[in-house]
Design a protein around this motif. Structure first.
Motif, PDB file in Angstrom:
ATOM      1  N   ALA A 168       0.827  -1.209   0.000  1.00 49.70           N
ATOM      2  CA  ALA A 168       0.000   0.000   0.000  1.00 49.70           C
ATOM      3  C   ALA A 168       0.859   1.255   0.000  1.00 49.70           C
ATOM      4  O   ALA A 168       0.576   2.219  -0.738  1.00 49.70           O
ATOM      5  N   GLU A 169       1.918   1.260   0.798  1.00 47.72           N
ATOM      6  CA  GLU A 169       2.788   2.435   0.825  1.00 47.72           C
ATOM      7  C   GLU A 169       3.578   2.554  -0.477  1.00 47.72           C
ATOM      8  O   GLU A 169       3.768   3.662  -1.007  1.00 47.72           O
ATOM      9  N   PHE A 170       4.030   1.432  -1.019  1.00 49.68           N
ATOM     10  CA  PHE A 170       4.768   1.442  -2.279  1.00 49.68           C
ATOM     11  C   PHE A 170       3.909   2.008  -3.413  1.00 49.68           C
ATOM     12  O   PHE A 170       4.349   2.853  -4.202  1.00 49.68           O
ATOM     13  N   ARG A 171       2.663   1.578  -3.495  1.00 49.02           N
ATOM     14  CA  ARG A 171       1.775   1.996  -4.594  1.00 49.02           C
ATOM     15  C   ARG A 171       1.271   3.418  -4.412  1.00 49.02           C
ATOM     16  O   ARG A 171       1.144   4.175  -5.386  1.00 49.02           O
ATOM     17  N   LEU A 172       0.963   3.829  -3.187  1.00 45.59           N
ATOM     18  CA  LEU A 172       0.274   5.101  -2.960  1.00 45.59           C
ATOM     19  C   LEU A 172       1.159   6.165  -2.330  1.00 45.59           C
ATOM     20  O   LEU A 172       0.738   7.312  -2.189  1.00 45.59           O
TER      21      LEU A 172
END
Length: 580
Positions: free
Chosen positions: A111-115
């Motif tokens: 989630a942190e990588f994508r957003l």
């Protein structure tokens, strides 16, 4: 139960538990680094990983619950094994390879990588922990049920014993250790359910008297059934039935049922069935063979089409949001091997689910008394003794017991690894010591909750957890991987809306405070089968809020999508450090 049966069962359970600890200890010797504990250093090949995925995925709901639901509801219950397996097709097509190429260690890390959002990471971490804890509850309850039925032990003993073994294994070796354990346990579970199913099928085919049995199901010898909780049942015939206890609010003593139809039976009542008597069934289940074979009857509620549709949505999409399943795909070396793993899992699950279905059909014939109180989860455990008997039946029952305990241990291990991984990397400092502390905390809490929560059918409870996963992490992954317009505010809003709506429904259903008798109509149906409402709501929320905050799309989106979608042979999908 006689002493010989107790001894054989205890030996089988002990051997399964010892083998689990021994295999885990072997794998634990190879665990040294944080990567070993979180993703087995991304070194697990497709075949080995497919067996491990199948081992942890085939939970108490699969080993015990599917057969029980087939025995009770018939054709419509087949959507459980179909959905549990078909969910991997969606995982194969939409999630497996891009998720692995992202280089993430956990779902919150993705989630942190994508957003590029800490808030999205923390929100998804909370969802991961909630889903895993909810999923652990039926595993531990199933362990308690198994030991209670087979050995007469208090229900809490099974929950505490399984919980303790799982904590020891996860604390000792993390993902690398659990990979060995779960791969071993898949083959143990397959053997433990396939051998009894084939033997019992042979008994059935050679028992020509059984082939001519009338419907509804009947007991072939005098049987006594103890009703431990209040139950509403449908009585198809009154001949040969006597009840002592509470019937329709009145105290009775060895009284016949006054009429065909629905009756309320109180806790502590005893029902005696003479040989050849038609077996009452829990209210909502079909009473005739024709109704049991035909589809369209639903799963015991008042809106059968909605129940089945909601179940299909939950099981087909929920697999893509199960943290303990997703984390296994992080252990593959690359995206291609992740796809091969998902394809192999479909084959392994398809093979396994043939046998609970067969046992569910045979349970309606050989142990129909379980349909009276709704405790049909015990069908697989009691079938060998009822259909075969003697030493052969005892051996088969012991084998089934070993498979059941393996089911609880394998799934609980995967869930605890997911909880520990999320807590150690997002709440603590991400060290090996933090992983072990998180595993200890994450294992103790579900034990207490499993003892406090009421017990639904195992597959029903797991189906509710699938609804939560389908309403939260599934939209995050599908939209995050395939839609460039997803923003952090949209993801957070969707996770909250989907998580609160589906989580509230699941909590009310598991707690046993909601039923058709209390609310009636659609509110009870939606709470019991929420996915048809909560999944579209979560997707709509993520899309709507993302469109309203389109300026919040991450700046490096093109690079992120290239990492997820460009094949490794072209130089993308390389490893990414946790801090990147």
């Amino acid at each position: 139960m006689n002493t010989d049966v107790d001894a054989l069962t205890a030996i089988a359970l002990g051997l399964a538990a010892i083998a689990t600890v021994a295999v885990g200890a072997y794998g634990g010797r190879l665990s040294r680094t944080t990567s070993d504990f979180l993703v087995a250093s991304r070194s697990v090949g497709p075949r080995w990983n497919a067996a491990a995925v199948s081992g942890e995925y085939l939970s108490a709901a699969s080993f015990l619950g599917v057969a029980g639901l087939v025995a009770k509801y018939g054709a419509d219950a087949l959507w459980y094994p179909i959905g549990f397996t078909a969910g991997y097709l969606g995982l194969l097509l939409f999630v497996a390879a891009p998720l692995r190429r992202s280089g993430a260690y956990t779902v919150p890390d993705f989630a942190e990588f994508r957003l590029n959002s800490r808030a999205a990471r923390l929100t998804s971490m909370t969802v991961v922990v909630v889903v895993c804890v909810l999923y652990l509850i039926p595993q531990l309850q199933g362990a308690g049920l198994t030991l209670n039925i087979l050995l007469g032990a208090p229900v809490w003993v099974g929950a505490v014993a399984v919980g303790t073994i799982v904590i020891v294994n996860v604390v000792g070796g993390g993902m690398r250790s659990i990979t060995f354990v779960q791969a071993f346990q898949y083959w143990l579970k397959l053997t433990a359910i396939a051998v009894p199913a084939l033997v019992l099928l042979g008994v059935f085919l050679t028992d020509r008297a059984a082939l001519g049995d009338p419907v509804p199901p009947r007991v072939d010898q005098a049987t006594t059934v103890n009703v431990t909780t209040p139950v509403t049942m449908t009585v198809p015939e009154v001949d040969g039935l006597l009840i002592t206890g509470t019937l329709d609010g009145a105290d009775v003593d060895a009284a016949p049922f006054p009429s065909i139809g629905t009756h309320e039976v109180g806790a502590g009542s005893v029902i005696r069935l003479e040989a050849g008597a038609a077996t009452p069934v829990v209210d909502g289940a079909p009473t005739t063979g024709e109704g049991w074979i035909a589809s369209g009857g639903g799963l015991g509620g008042r809106q059968p089409l909605f129940e089945v549709l909601s179940l299909i949505i939950a099981t087909f999409l929920g697999t893509m949001g199960l943290p303990h399943v997703l984390v296994r795909f992080y252990t593959n070396p690359d995206g291609r091997s992740s796809r091969r793993t998902a394809l192999a899992v479909i084959a392994l699950l398809s093979l396994f689910y043939l046998f609970p279905t067969v046992l569910g059909v045979l349970a309606r014939l050989y142990v129909p008394q379980l349909l009276i109180t709704g405790t049909s989860d015990a069908a697989v455990l009691l079938l060998p003794a009822a259909a075969v008997g003697g030493l052969a039946g005892q051996i088969l029952a012991a084998l089934v017991a070993a498979g059941a305990i393996a089911a609880f241990l394998a799934t609980s291990s995967g869930l605890l690894v997911s909880v520990a991984g999320a807590l150690s990397t997002d709440v603590l400092r991400g060290r090996v010591r933090d992983f072990r502390i998180a595993a200890l905390i994450g294992g103790v809490i579900p034990i207490g909750l499993s003892l406090a929560a009421s017990s639904l059918e195992l597959s029903r409870t797991v189906g509710l957890v699938f609804a939560v996963a389908a309403s939260t992490l599934c939209p995050l992954l599908v939209l995050g991987i395939w839609w460039r317009g997803l923003t952090a505010p949209g993801a957070v809003a969707g996770l909250i809306v989907g998580g609160v709506s589906s989580g509230a429904a699941t909590s009310l259903a598991i707690a046993g405070v909601v039923s058709n008798d209390v609310l009636g109509g659609w509110p009870a149906e939606i709470i019991g089968y929420p996915a048809a409402v909560t999944v579209p709501l979560a997707f709509a929320t993520m899309i709507g809020v993302s469109l309203a905050t389109r300026r919040r799309v991450p700046d490096d989106l093109a690079r992120t999508f290239a990492r997820m979608h460009v094949p490794e042979r072209l130089g993308m999908g390389i490893e990414r450090l946790p801090s990147e």
